[in-house]
Design a protein around this motif. Structure first.
Motif, PDB file in Angstrom:
ATOM      1  N   ALA A   1      24.433  16.097 -11.728  1.00  0.00           N
ATOM      2  CA  ALA A   1      23.258  16.135 -12.663  1.00  0.00           C
ATOM      3  C   ALA A   1      23.543  17.113 -13.741  1.00  0.00           C
ATOM      4  O   ALA A   1      22.882  16.932 -14.901  1.00  0.00           O
ATOM      5  CB  ALA A   1      22.116  16.359 -11.798  1.00  0.00           C
TER       6      ALA A   1
ATOM      7  N   PRO B   1      23.648  14.911 -17.266  1.00  0.00           N
ATOM      8  CA  PRO B   1      22.250  14.705 -16.863  1.00  0.00           C
ATOM      9  C   PRO B   1      21.916  13.210 -17.000  1.00  0.00           C
ATOM     10  O   PRO B   1      20.974  12.566 -16.304  1.00  0.00           O
ATOM     11  CB  PRO B   1      21.407  15.481 -17.609  1.00  0.00           C
TER      12      PRO B   1
ATOM     13  N   ALA C   1      23.535  10.693 -14.601  1.00  0.00           N
ATOM     14  CA  ALA C   1      23.338  11.354 -12.987  1.00  0.00           C
ATOM     15  C   ALA C   1      21.891  10.437 -12.919  1.00  0.00           C
ATOM     16  O   ALA C   1      21.651   9.879 -11.878  1.00  0.00           O
ATOM     17  CB  ALA C   1      23.014  12.733 -13.066  1.00  0.00           C
ATOM     18  N   GLU C   2      20.979  10.671 -14.073  1.00  0.00           N
ATOM     19  CA  GLU C   2      19.754  10.065 -13.953  1.00  0.00           C
ATOM     20  C   GLU C   2      19.575   8.438 -13.902  1.00  0.00           C
ATOM     21  O   GLU C   2      19.051   7.859 -12.934  1.00  0.00           O
ATOM     22  CB  GLU C   2      18.659  10.386 -15.088  1.00  0.00           C
TER      23      GLU C   2
ATOM     24  N   TRP D   1      21.172   7.593 -10.388  1.00  0.00           N
ATOM     25  CA  TRP D   1      20.112   7.898  -9.172  1.00  0.00           C
ATOM     26  C   TRP D   1      19.213   6.667  -9.143  1.00  0.00           C
ATOM     27  O   TRP D   1      18.554   6.312  -8.112  1.00  0.00           O
ATOM     28  CB  TRP D   1      19.296   9.255  -9.625  1.00  0.00           C
TER      29      TRP D   1
ATOM     30  N   HIS E   1      16.874  15.242 -11.140  1.00  0.00           N
ATOM     31  CA  HIS E   1      16.826  16.862 -11.323  1.00  0.00           C
ATOM     32  C   HIS E   1      15.711  17.409 -10.742  1.00  0.00           C
ATOM     33  O   HIS E   1      15.633  18.628 -10.813  1.00  0.00           O
ATOM     34  CB  HIS E   1      16.789  16.845 -13.223  1.00  0.00           C
TER      35      HIS E   1
END
Length: 885
Positions: free
Chosen positions: A780, A784, A787-788, A791, A809
């Motif tokens: 993340a 970022p 990763a978001e 997720w 985050h």
């Protein structure tokens, strides 16, 4: 947010950027009483309008630090603003006829958009620009604090003067030949009354406190110490005498760190600007002296003091008496002596100083040796100066003393007899803050014939820049030419007076901006004591090494003054400092012409040639710049690969403090890695893995481990998967603590994904979920957006969950399980005939005898020993077995 089965950054990044902004994900949380937050700050940019890769590296590094600290549970302040005053905006006004403020605001909007594309976790609610009056009002307020404390004053100082345009020039507006950038005229030096801050009052503090900055690079601390330049020595008085040796009443004060060489002084040199030069110059030398002073006035300070340039001077037709031995020695002026450094006078000791020796040899001045090496004689070094310590000779009552002893003895004699004293001197000079420009913070002072320099009352701040200004680039400052703005009444006596028309050095604005971020909406003060003490000092500051001296030194000075004014508690502004290396691009240059060639014009990079002449080109890496055609536009990279790929490359390519060489192939490599991560998650989803309902969290894992233990323990794939995950957690956590090693942290992410891929088929779902959860959270800070998205795909957050609380985050940084790192087997290296021939997996608890037996029975040993028994076996448990034939 994307339904695509392929990783398409263009489809997800802008969406997540909007979602983060809409949900206030990067807002700075309020600190509770006594709570310790984390302040992560990049040096704020000048709004030129275009982001370059140096910016990208700086801001991405700080962003990773901020994101990691949030994941570790800290409340984070990560702001951004604009260092928006300065010469480029004024030049744009002159050249294009645009308003500097409008030009600057337009550039800010453009750069803000470019920064948003990088996915930076900046709290934009704290944004400000130093050129806006709601900021520079407080710069003016702080100037008045310095004035009230006796730390601001006016005196005459030299400026660059264009005799054709009749205007003051900044140093940047004078070319290498000393000519005006606009008119081409030879630039002159003129004296103007200007404002200074007494940074020299804090020289000793600034020097002493460097020792406490353990989180700063040693290189930066050394540079600052050298700039402050503390010297311990003596001030000595040389009486001016006439031709008959009769004192005139004038004294020349010199400072020296080598009073032990005083008996070897054979001349004294003044700065051409020294106040006594006109009165001491003899009639027959006046024309020569005036011509020389005129010549020196066209030189920059750098040229005058450069070690590789010859030193020039002329005698002024006066003489002084050496206070130690009574010898009459001539007075000279020379270009290498500066009026505002020390006393503006130095004694020439050619036998013991290289510069003085060359000067004396050039002008046939006498050389008198007064120090020799221990055990030598005075004839040993007649070919050049002896500059080291030694034993005194030809020094009267001080003969035979060693240099160290003689320094003390001569200084004490000077003090006792009234012709000198011990003195500590600093190279640091007071800070000249006046600028004869328009686009800067107005100095809040009014000049009255009766009352003198009167501070503008606080309730009349800000003194705003007028906007109805004509920009021609000629004549006095545009402010000085605007009578309607200049003419005011004196705040004290009410009589007609005039505003100060100088503006402040832009470093004034950047020397306190980090304080304003703690309380940016405050309309009563620049910041409250409570807010600034809660967040200061900055925990991590990131910027270029080029700011090692001026910006960082001035910021330290401001902080100490404001502490002494009871406005804050911190004595230093920045706890840790990271100076990131430059971003370099491949550069092509024709060695015969010195011309740089754009890469787009090089047909064959393996055999680069000048497209016009066919000559071979030099190829090398150099700092990216427009003039060298080696820059890479961040927008082009983001459009093609996405911001996450650009971030990953910037972080992976080199340690943060080292220079980074841009390589398109490596950028492509990072893009392929992110694609592999996408496919890895898709593969896990196909196997039914999910992070929904807290799957893969610590309680979930512990239940699975307990159940496995009851059934005889984890299988081999499960153990290997957990070991890979927790090895990565340990390594990446270490890399993101202390001295940051982002490049090795990214490498560990690659190792983890490579280890996970073949183990998914044979591992328990709950342990796969643990691995996926850890992988995405570890990813993340670096990527970022991806990763978001991963997720969300994995169910870590459902589409209906609040992003503000359930974003990747907002998760907790993974904690390594030490038990997962324990290995039943370890690799054992087999070395034969001095070379590594292979390795074996052996029991972790095997003793030396067992390891020797396993090694000798291995296929590796059978192959390389060829049936012969080794003459010697060396066993290093847990590492290697060396079989010596």
């Amino acid at each position: 947010m994307s339904d695509s089965s392929r990783y398409q950054p263009q489809a997800i990044e802008a969406n997540w950027q909007r979602a983060w902004q809409d949900n206030g994900l990067h807002a700075t949380p309020a600190l509770e009483a006594g709570e310790q937050g984390f302040y992560a700050l990049s040096m704020f940019p000048y709004p030129s309008g275009n982001l370059h890769m140096g910016h990208v590296r700086n801001y991405v590094i700080t962003d990773v630090v901020a994101r990691v600290q949030r994941l570790r549970g800290r409340k984070v302040l990560h702001p951004m603003g604009w260092d928006a005053f300065g010469l480029p905006a004024e030049n744009a006004a002159i050249e294009r006829g645009v308003d500097p403020g409008a030009w600057t605001d337009q550039n800010i909007a453009s750069m803000r958009h470019q920064l948003d594309q990088l996915g930076l976790s900046i709290d934009w609610d704290r944004e400000f620009a130093t050129c806006h009056s709601d900021y520079y009002r407080w710069t003016q307020w702080l100037f008045l604090q310095f004035l009230e404390a006796g730390l601001a004053y006016r005196k005459e100082a030299t400026v660059n003067w264009d005799p054709i345009d009749q205007t003051v020039l900044a140093n940047e507006q004078v070319d290498g030949e000393g000519r005006s950038w606009r008119s081409g005229a030879l630039v002159e030096k003129r004296k103007l009354r200007q404002w200074f801050l007494k940074i020299t009052d804090y020289a000793q503090q600034l020097l002493d406190d460097l020792d406490g900055l353990e989180g700063w690079p040693e290189r930066v601390r050394t540079m600052q110490a050298n700039w402050i330049g503390r010297s311990t020595g003596a001030e000595l008085e040389f009486a001016v005498v006439d031709a008959d040796g009769v004192p005139s009443g004038e004294q020349i004060t010199v400072f020296t760190t080598r009073p032990d060489t005083l008996f070897g002084a054979t001349y004294v040199v003044l700065a051409p600007e020294h106040a006594l030069v006109p009165s001491l110059t003899s009639g027959d030398q006046r024309l020569a002296v005036e011509a020389f002073c005129d010549l020196v006035s066209r030189q920059s300070e750098q040229d005058r003091t450069a070690e590789d340039k010859p030193k020039r001077g002329v005698p002024i037709g006066a003489q002084v008496r050496n206070p130690a031995n009574g010898a009459l020695i001539p007075l000279w002026i020379a270009d290498y002596v500066l009026a505002d450094y020390g006393t503006g006078a130095v004694m020439g000791v050619p036998a013991h100083d290289q510069r003085d020796f060359l000067f004396a040899r050039q002008y046939e001045l006498p050389v008198q040796q007064v120090i020799i090496p221990q055990g030598s004689d005075e004839h040993a070094f007649e070919g050049g100066p002896w500059t080291e310590a030694g034993v005194l000779i030809h020094s009267g009552r001080f003969d035979g003393l060693r240099s160290g002893e003689a320094k003390t003895a001569i200084t004490e004699a000077a003090a006792a007899e009234g012709w000198g004293r011990q003195r500590v001197q600093f190279r640091l000079r007071d800070w000249l803050i006046s600028r004869q420009r328009y686009w800067g913070c107005p100095i809040p002072v009014i000049h009255c014939d009766s009352c003198g320099a009167v501070p503008v009352p606080v309730d009349q701040l800000p003194v705003e820049l007028p906007r109805d200004v004509a920009f021609t680039g000629k004549g006095a400052s545009p402010l000085a030419q605007l009578e309607s703005w200049v003419a005011v009444d004196c705040p004290c006596c009410g009589q007609p007076a005039r505003r100060e028309t100088d503006t402040m050095d832009t470093f004034m604005c950047s020397s306190w901006y980090f304080l304003r971020y703690s309380d940016p909406k405050n309309t009563q003060l620049p910041f409250s004591r409570e807010a600034v003490d809660a967040w200061l000092p900055v925990d991590q500051y990131v910027g270029g090494i080029e700011h090692a001296i001026l910006h960082l030194l001035y910021s330290r000075f401001f902080t100490k003054v404001l502490r002494d004014r009871q406005l804050l508690s911190a004595g230093e502004p920045f706890t840790k400092l990271l100076t990131q290396g430059m971003v370099q691009g491949v550069t092509y240059k024709n060695p015969s012409t010195g011309k740089y060639i754009p890469p787009s014009e090089v047909a064959d990079s393996a055999d680069p040639r000048d497209p016009l002449t066919g000559e071979p080109l030099d190829t090398f890496y150099e700092k990216m710049s427009k003039s060298k055609y080696n820059g890479v536009d961040p927008a082009v990279v983001i459009d093609r690969y996405g911001a996450d790929t650009a971030r990953m490359f910037i972080l992976f390519k080199a340690p943060p403090e080292k220079d980074l060489e841009w390589d398109d192939a490596d950028v492509e490599g990072q893009f392929r890695f992110l694609q592999r991560l996408w496919r890895l998650v898709d593969s896990a989803l196909e196997r039914g893995c999910s992070l929904a309902d807290n799957a893969g969290t610590e309680p979930d894992v512990q239940r699975a481990l307990a159940q496995a233990q009851a059934q005889g323990g984890l299988g081999e794939a499960d153990r290997a998967l957990r070991r890979a995950v927790h090895t990565a957690i340990t390594a990446i956590s270490d890399d993101l603590s202390g001295d940051y090693q982002f490049n090795t942290a990214v490498s560990e992410l690659m190792k983890l994904s490579n280890a996970m891929a073949p183990l998914l088929a044979d591992s328990q779902p709950v342990l796969i979920n643990e691995a996926l959860r850890s992988l995405v959270i570890l990813l993340a800070p670096f990527a970022p957006h991806l990763a978001e998205e991963l997720w969300l795909k994995l169910g870590g957050r459902s589409a209906s969950d609040s992003l503000a609380s359930n974003s990747v985050h907002r998760q907790a940084w993974p904690v390594a399980d030490a038990t997962a790192l324990v290995r039943d087997t370890v690799p054992l290296v087999i070395q034969i005939k001095g070379k590594v021939r292979g390795s074996l997996e052996v029991p972790a608890d095997a003793d030396k005898a067992t390891l020797e037996q396993l090694a000798l029975g291995s296929d590796i040993a059978i192959k390389w020993l060829e049936g012969k028994a080794p003459s010697r076996v060396i066993v290093v448990p847990g590492k290697l077995v060396n079989l010596v034939p």
